[in-house]
Design a protein around this motif. Structure first.
Motif, PDB file in Angstrom:
ATOM      1  N   LEU A  37       0.835  -1.195   0.000  1.00 43.06           N
ATOM      2  CA  LEU A  37       0.000   0.000   0.000  1.00 43.06           C
ATOM      3  C   LEU A  37       0.872   1.248   0.000  1.00 43.06           C
ATOM      4  CD1 LEU A  37      -3.015   0.950   0.261  1.00 43.06           C
ATOM      5  CD2 LEU A  37      -2.535   1.238   2.692  1.00 43.06           C
ATOM      6  N   PRO A  38       0.692   2.141  -0.987  1.00 41.78           N
ATOM      7  CA  PRO A  38       1.492   3.373  -1.004  1.00 41.78           C
ATOM      8  C   PRO A  38       1.237   4.222   0.237  1.00 41.78           C
ATOM      9  CG  PRO A  38       0.417   3.014  -3.121  1.00 41.78           C
ATOM     10  CD  PRO A  38      -0.181   2.031  -2.161  1.00 41.78           C
ATOM     11  N   ALA A  39       2.245   4.928   0.679  1.00 43.53           N
ATOM     12  CA  ALA A  39       2.108   5.809   1.837  1.00 43.53           C
ATOM     13  C   ALA A  39       0.995   6.817   1.597  1.00 43.53           C
ATOM     14  CB  ALA A  39       3.429   6.535   2.097  1.00 43.53           C
ATOM     15  N   GLY A  40       0.139   6.982   2.600  1.00 40.27           N
ATOM     16  CA  GLY A  40      -0.926   7.975   2.537  1.00 40.27           C
ATOM     17  C   GLY A  40      -2.223   7.489   1.940  1.00 40.27           C
ATOM     18  N   ILE A  41      -2.196   6.410   1.145  1.00 40.28           N
ATOM     19  CA  ILE A  41      -3.415   5.892   0.521  1.00 40.28           C
ATOM     20  C   ILE A  41      -4.218   5.131   1.569  1.00 40.28           C
ATOM     21  CG2 ILE A  41      -4.296   4.349  -1.281  1.00 40.28           C
ATOM     22  CD1 ILE A  41      -3.133   7.057  -2.233  1.00 40.28           C
TER      23      ILE A  41
END
Length: 555
Positions: free
Chosen positions: A287-291
């Motif tokens: 999971l990308p950071a912030g998503i």
């Protein structure tokens, strides 16, 4: 098949809409909208009981009234093969084992009612869970949102223990409505995965809220039949045939097949009162950071769906136009503001805003954050402020795109849908300029309700897959907005200012402090007892509540 029809129901924030589709021709033949009798309750219950700050409740009986009105209007005397339902989320309610909503039994108790997705009073509980952490947060960036089911369950268990004890089930309103229509409790994997952190490997999170596991049940994949419309509902609505009801779907997800969102690399955005951004992938990635989150096979079978959103979108523009009207009614005010703002160049007002009027989802997952407008002076006009808000919404979208790209996720096609995408061409052109990407707008009426109907078609076996359903019943033509290179360059500079403001820790601390100053004081019924107190003021049971941490939103 010429005599068979599909019904799609879209339950939104203020109203519900339904569409009838001819299963043979794919044509939309009827539609009907029904406003909820009690709307969104933010200040008082139907009997006048006042509500604390940051509450956003709904009345479950409004959903039944809306369902009956829509099904009767568009379904009467027609042979219905399948019914699909899209619903706002997370919008859960406590109910008895027979499906009775507790608000029917306790009309003066706020915690007996449906907690709408934008009910912000549960955020402090989410903050405490985030301090504690847990494996169930791995697919959600280590953060639980106060908009989601777990935090809302924690609030009821903490602040209304008597209601919690009477709640045999805690269930999303979409799942609850399916239960009412079929007589069978059939929960959706879509709701469970994204709003209750269910996973195939671990199930629902354990030891998070006392007794929650007993109030949940295993979910079913989207496109699964939940059951047949009951004889009672057939009699009430005049619907003929064995109408298969599909398991419910999150409203922002249900639109995917209606607008061509069935292939990996496609990003679909639903622009409504809030905005959702869904990126489809063919395989799981970190999971990308912030998503906000990702789940495999929950929104559509065999596809990962990365989810992000803006808590306030159309709501933000609506607030401004209603607070500072320019016309005889809201529609006229919107027309005047849009025309005035269209005459302005990018950056002409020398304003930059943060789009956090309803809090922030990406990248902070913090509903206590608030809006900001920078650059005001004595020559600032109302039209310049309105355009700055339009631009801020687009900057928020670009921030989401940037976070997805930073995570190595390819975005090959961008589709934007829902009401604002059709009604506000200025907004869509600014969006294309800010993103510096081509945007496709599906030329289809009632896309969310059509998406729900496609779910009904899959569940009833009218089509063999969502891809076939998209081809037969979804959009076949798209309008396109292409970026203006000169405007894109100007917006790149303005967006950099947006990013700097958004990254400023002191600004966010000030927002939280101001929100607490005007919100729920310590010691009031709205203050979380976690982690030191149980329902009677005694120590909370070990393992049932978060460990020691701050008593308010994180600084």
């Amino acid at each position: 098949m010429a005599d068979l029809y599909l019904l799609g129901l879209d339950f939104g924030t203020e109203s519900a809409r339904g569409v009838r589709i001819n299963a043979a021709t794919g044509a939309q033949e009827a539609t009907h909208t029904h406003a909820y009798r009690h709307g969104v309750m933010t200040s008082a219950l139907p009997d006048g009981t006042p509500l604390p700050p940051a509450y956003a409740l709904q009345n479950a009986t409004d959903y039944l009234e809306a369902a009956e009105a829509i099904l009767s209007t568009i379904g009467r005397d027609h042979a219905i093969a399948g019914i699909g339902i899209g619903f706002t989320a997370s919008t859960p309610l406590p109910a008895r084992a027979d499906g009775t909503a507790l608000s029917v039994l306790h009309p003066s108790e706020p915690h007996a009612y449906v907690k709408l997705w934008k009910h912000a009073a549960a955020q402090p509980y989410a903050d405490l869970f985030n301090v504690r952490g847990g494996a169930y947060l791995e697919n959600f960036g280590g953060r639980l949102s106060g908009e989601w089911l777990l935090a809302k369950a924690a609030q009821i268990e903490a602040e209304a223990p008597a209601i919690w004890q009477q709640a045999d089930r805690f269930i999303e309103a979409g799942d609850w409505l399916v239960w009412q229509l079929t007589g069978l409790e059939a929960r959706s994997l879509d709701f469970a995965a994204y709003k209750a952190q269910f996973s195939a490997a671990g199930g629902y999170p354990s030891n998070v809220v006392a007794g929650l596991a007993d109030r949940l049940s295993p979910p079913l994949p989207v496109g699964t039949p939940a059951g047949l419309l009951t004889p009672e509902w057939q009699q009430r609505t005049g619907i003929r045939g064995d109408a298969v009801v599909a398991v419910a779907v999150i409203d922002s997800h249900v639109v995917l097949p209606a607008v061509g969102g069935t292939v990996a690399g496609t990003l679909v955005s639903a622009l409504g009162t809030s905005a959702a951004y869904l990126l489809l992938g063919d395989r799981a990635r970190a999971l990308p950071a912030g998503i906000e989150g990702v789940a495999d096979g929950a929104a559509l079978p065999n596809l990962c769906c990365y989810e992000a959103g803006q808590a306030g979108f159309g709501d933000t523009l609506g607030w401004f136009v209603k607070t500072f009207p320019r016309g005889a009614d809201t529609a006229e005010s919107f027309r005047i503001y849009d025309e005035s703002a269209a005459g302005l160049a990018p950056g002409e007002g020398r304003l930059v805003a943060l789009d956090w009027w309803s809090g922030n989802r990406v990248p902070f997952a913090d509903s206590s954050l608030s809006g900001l407008l920078v650059g005001l002076n004595l020559s600032t006009s109302a039209a310049q402020i309105y355009r700055a808000l339009l631009e801020a919404l687009c900057y928020g979208a670009r921030s989401i795109f940037d976070h997805l790209a930073a995570g190595g996720l390819p975005i090959e096609r961008v589709i934007m849908t829902s009401g604002l995408s059709r009604r506000n061409p200025l907004l869509l052109q600014i969006m294309a300029d800010v993103l510096d990407r081509e945007i496709e707008i599906p030329d289809i009426a009632n896309p969310t309700a059509v998406g729900a109907a496609i779910h009904g078609a899959v569940a009833a076996g009218v089509v063999s897959s969502f891809t076939e359903g998209a081809a037969r019943f979804g959009a076949s033509r798209f309008d396109r907005y292409r970026p203006d290179p000169e405007h894109a360059a100007l917006y790149a500079v303005l967006y950099d200012q947006y990013r700097q403001l958004a990254a400023d820790d002191q600004i966010r601390r000030s927002m939280r402090a101001l929100g607490q100053a005007g919100g729920i004081p310590d010691g009031s019924p709205g203050t979380p007892r976690y982690p030191s107190q149980g329902p009677d003021g005694a120590a909370a049971p070990t393992g049932s509540q978060p460990e020691a941490g701050p008593s308010r939103a994180r600084a």
